[in-house]
Design an enzyme around this catalytic site. Sequence first.
Site, PDB file in Angstrom:
ATOM      1  N   GLY A 146      -4.049  -3.062  11.725  1.00  0.00           N
ATOM      2  CA  GLY A 146      -4.165  -1.739  11.106  1.00  0.00           C
ATOM      3  C   GLY A 146      -5.496  -1.654  10.381  1.00  0.00           C
ATOM      4  O   GLY A 146      -6.526  -2.154  10.871  1.00  0.00           O
ATOM      5  N   LYS A 198       0.165  -6.862  -8.391  1.00  0.00           N
ATOM      6  CA  LYS A 198      -1.162  -7.493  -8.530  1.00  0.00           C
ATOM      7  C   LYS A 198      -1.304  -8.135  -9.918  1.00  0.00           C
ATOM      8  O   LYS A 198      -1.859  -9.232 -10.045  1.00  0.00           O
ATOM      9  CB  LYS A 198      -2.251  -6.453  -8.289  1.00  0.00           C
ATOM     10  CG  LYS A 198      -2.285  -5.997  -6.825  1.00  0.00           C
ATOM     11  CD  LYS A 198      -3.113  -4.743  -6.663  1.00  0.00           C
ATOM     12  CE  LYS A 198      -3.206  -4.312  -5.210  1.00  0.00           C
ATOM     13  NZ  LYS A 198      -3.755  -2.970  -5.035  1.00  0.00           N
TER      14      LYS A 198
HETATM   15  P1  NAP Z   1      -1.535  -0.921   8.231  1.00  0.00           P
HETATM   16  O1  NAP Z   1      -2.771  -0.143   8.433  1.00  0.00           O
HETATM   17  O2  NAP Z   1      -0.243  -0.204   8.106  1.00  0.00           O
HETATM   18  O3  NAP Z   1      -1.440  -1.966   9.431  1.00  0.00           O
HETATM   19  C1  NAP Z   1      -0.330  -2.800   9.650  1.00  0.00           C
HETATM   20  C2  NAP Z   1      -0.503  -3.482  10.980  1.00  0.00           C
HETATM   21  O4  NAP Z   1       0.546  -4.419  11.171  1.00  0.00           O
HETATM   22  C3  NAP Z   1      -0.456  -2.541  12.190  1.00  0.00           C
HETATM   23  O5  NAP Z   1      -1.363  -2.979  13.157  1.00  0.00           O
HETATM   24  C4  NAP Z   1       0.977  -2.670  12.706  1.00  0.00           C
HETATM   25  O6  NAP Z   1       1.062  -2.527  14.126  1.00  0.00           O
HETATM   26  C5  NAP Z   1       1.275  -4.114  12.359  1.00  0.00           C
HETATM   27  N1  NAP Z   1       2.692  -4.314  12.023  1.00  0.00           N
HETATM   28  C6  NAP Z   1       3.343  -3.847  10.940  1.00  0.00           C
HETATM   29  N2  NAP Z   1       4.622  -4.247  10.958  1.00  0.00           N
HETATM   30  C7  NAP Z   1       4.784  -4.967  12.081  1.00  0.00           C
HETATM   31  C8  NAP Z   1       5.882  -5.634  12.676  1.00  0.00           C
HETATM   32  N3  NAP Z   1       7.089  -5.663  12.090  1.00  0.00           N
HETATM   33  N4  NAP Z   1       5.685  -6.292  13.829  1.00  0.00           N
HETATM   34  C9  NAP Z   1       4.483  -6.283  14.423  1.00  0.00           C
HETATM   35  N5  NAP Z   1       3.393  -5.673  13.917  1.00  0.00           N
HETATM   36  C10 NAP Z   1       3.542  -5.019  12.754  1.00  0.00           C
HETATM   37  O7  NAP Z   1      -1.662  -1.853   6.934  1.00  0.00           O
HETATM   38  P2  NAP Z   1      -2.995  -2.253   6.147  1.00  0.00           P
HETATM   39  O8  NAP Z   1      -3.394  -1.135   5.260  1.00  0.00           O
HETATM   40  O9  NAP Z   1      -3.966  -2.835   7.089  1.00  0.00           O
HETATM   41  O10 NAP Z   1      -2.419  -3.366   5.160  1.00  0.00           O
HETATM   42  C11 NAP Z   1      -2.076  -4.645   5.638  1.00  0.00           C
HETATM   43  C12 NAP Z   1      -1.773  -5.573   4.455  1.00  0.00           C
HETATM   44  O11 NAP Z   1      -2.926  -5.673   3.630  1.00  0.00           O
HETATM   45  C13 NAP Z   1      -0.660  -5.085   3.531  1.00  0.00           C
HETATM   46  O12 NAP Z   1       0.022  -6.208   3.022  1.00  0.00           O
HETATM   47  C14 NAP Z   1      -1.412  -4.381   2.415  1.00  0.00           C
HETATM   48  O13 NAP Z   1      -0.699  -4.329   1.209  1.00  0.00           O
HETATM   49  C15 NAP Z   1      -2.623  -5.300   2.295  1.00  0.00           C
HETATM   50  N6  NAP Z   1      -3.808  -4.675   1.721  1.00  0.00           N
HETATM   51  C16 NAP Z   1      -4.259  -3.491   2.226  1.00  0.00           C
HETATM   52  C17 NAP Z   1      -5.417  -2.936   1.698  1.00  0.00           C
HETATM   53  C18 NAP Z   1      -5.951  -1.638   2.236  1.00  0.00           C
HETATM   54  O14 NAP Z   1      -6.980  -1.181   1.726  1.00  0.00           O
HETATM   55  N7  NAP Z   1      -5.349  -1.024   3.209  1.00  0.00           N
HETATM   56  C19 NAP Z   1      -6.093  -3.592   0.670  1.00  0.00           C
HETATM   57  C20 NAP Z   1      -5.614  -4.820   0.194  1.00  0.00           C
HETATM   58  C21 NAP Z   1      -4.457  -5.357   0.728  1.00  0.00           C
HETATM   59  P3  NAP Z   1       0.677  -1.142  14.886  1.00  0.00           P
HETATM   60  O15 NAP Z   1      -0.811  -1.030  14.725  1.00  0.00           O
HETATM   61  O16 NAP Z   1       1.075  -1.331  16.279  1.00  0.00           O
HETATM   62  O17 NAP Z   1       1.420  -0.068  14.155  1.00  0.00           O
HETATM   63  N1  HSE Z   2      -2.665   0.802  -1.962  1.00  0.00           N
HETATM   64  C1  HSE Z   2      -3.537  -0.173  -2.536  1.00  0.00           C
HETATM   65  C2  HSE Z   2      -4.478   0.518  -3.502  1.00  0.00           C
HETATM   66  C3  HSE Z   2      -4.307  -0.861  -1.443  1.00  0.00           C
HETATM   67  O1  HSE Z   2      -4.521   1.751  -3.517  1.00  0.00           O
HETATM   68  O2  HSE Z   2      -5.146  -0.157  -4.267  1.00  0.00           O
HETATM   69  C4  HSE Z   2      -5.026  -2.071  -1.934  1.00  0.00           C
HETATM   70  O3  HSE Z   2      -4.146  -3.072  -2.324  1.00  0.00           O
END
Ligand code: NAP
Ligand code: HSE
Length: 429
Positions: A13, A206
């Site tokens: 993602g 966090k």
């Molecule tokens: P996201 O955009 O929702 O992406 C999740 C990915 O995981 C997608 O590719 C999804 O597949 C796949 N996925 C989810 N559940 C699954 C399952 N049960 N089986 C197989 N594949 C699965 O999430 P994200 O924003 O990248 O965040 C990922 C992690 O990083 C989370 O723990 C979040 O808290 C952390 N995080 C995110 C950010 C941020 O800025 N976004 C910052 C810091 C930490 P599909 O693509 O096929 O749907």
């Molecule tokens: N939803 C979180 C934020 C993503 O807004 O900070 C990063 O952990």
Amino acid sequence: MVKPVKVGLLGLGTVGTGVVRIVEGHQSDLESQVGSPIIIEKILVQNKSKERAISIDPEKLTEDPWEIIHHPEIDVIVEVMGGIEDTKGYILEALSRGKHVVTANKDLMAMHGPEILAKAQEHQCDVLYEASVAGGIPIIRTLIEGFSSDRITKIMGIVNGTTNYILSKMSQEGAAYADVLKEAQELGYAESDPTSDVEGLDAARKMTILATLGFRANVALEDVDVKGISSVSREDILYAKRLGYEVKLLGIAERQDDFISVSVQPTMVKQSHPIASVNGVFNAVYVYGEAVGETMFYGAGAGELPTATSVVADLVAVVKNLKLGVNGKQNLLSYKIKKLKTDEQIASKYFMLLHVDDRAGVLARITQAFAEFEVSLESVLQQPNVSNPEAEIIIITHDANKAAVQKVLQAFEGMEVVKSVKSVYRVEG
Ligand code: NAP
Ligand code: HSE
């Protein structure tokens, strides 16, 4: 030829896409640091047919997690899929097979960190989670290594980008809460369920991680007192600005002697404090150490490439450890048993906005309630309310203990002259 290090990526993602971009785009820089190529061998997704923002060899994609966890050639699992229970199962199984783990998952680490780290220790594996707090800011490594010589007494963090984005836009542009939340979701900052952002749970998770590392104590999510931003009004923000404050969702972890407290709440921060000027999706973590004094770390707290930078830095650390044969040696398991502060031990200034009857003697009755519970006042401002016959009273207290402030608020409930307590904020700076 040098044997490549093979990575299994769980999730493609926002963050996973950034990981692929950085591993591919910075390959020669990474290789020169670790001495071997880093290859993303397999990628777990929910839906293989989904259109992707980057071009990926379809052979690499799988919808079966076990194909990656049980893959004999994969050395490191990079977990950026999110989720808690299933994900924990995959990580524990990967560790029991001797695979190292890098994760961005604060939900998982805040709730099951000790169990995961213990499993890693048992199997001499690394578990690194830099991206789980404050996205692109290397705060976890800083707390573990940079502050190892000091005794931290306070950590204050703007650790949720979504809420900081919302509050900044409300403050700077007078934007409406719902519109800005939608924007933050479209930009990929918000969690899939944004309630955990706006109700403070994401920040609490966090802060659990930061307080655990900063105080080297076994802080649990249940120890964090949490309040989100859904009750913050544009009126509150205007009052704050008029008095020289900004409203920020602050995580505050404090230690006095061996007693600690951890909370997340909308807080009025003096505009002269460096953390008050952290705006938009940016995060900042302010750390006070007894020896070093004040420090502050600032950067992008969410988003594809900033978060992926931290993930890939952890990957580089794992591979360097592999080369040195020292994986699994750094897991922090020697936590102290925490002692939590009582409400009588938690002290801070408070802001209160009251609507009261506009007649003689009301102010005296209100200040009497503060006196009764030994809450001293820094300033009191009364002004007529233009829209109705009530007066508005704005109060800022000196440092007062939380229990005493609660008693004052309870006393107001029984006072006929107090029409409503419109808002109460902790004040910092
Ligand atoms: P996201 O955009 O929702 O992406 C999740 C990915 O995981 C997608 O590719 C999804 O597949 C796949 N996925 C989810 N559940 C699954 C399952 N049960 N089986 C197989 N594949 C699965 O999430 P994200 O924003 O990248 O965040 C990922 C992690 O990083 C989370 O723990 C979040 O808290 C952390 N995080 C995110 C950010 C941020 O800025 N976004 C910052 C810091 C930490 P599909 O693509 O096929 O749907
Ligand atoms: N939803 C979180 C934020 C993503 O807004 O900070 C990063 O952990």
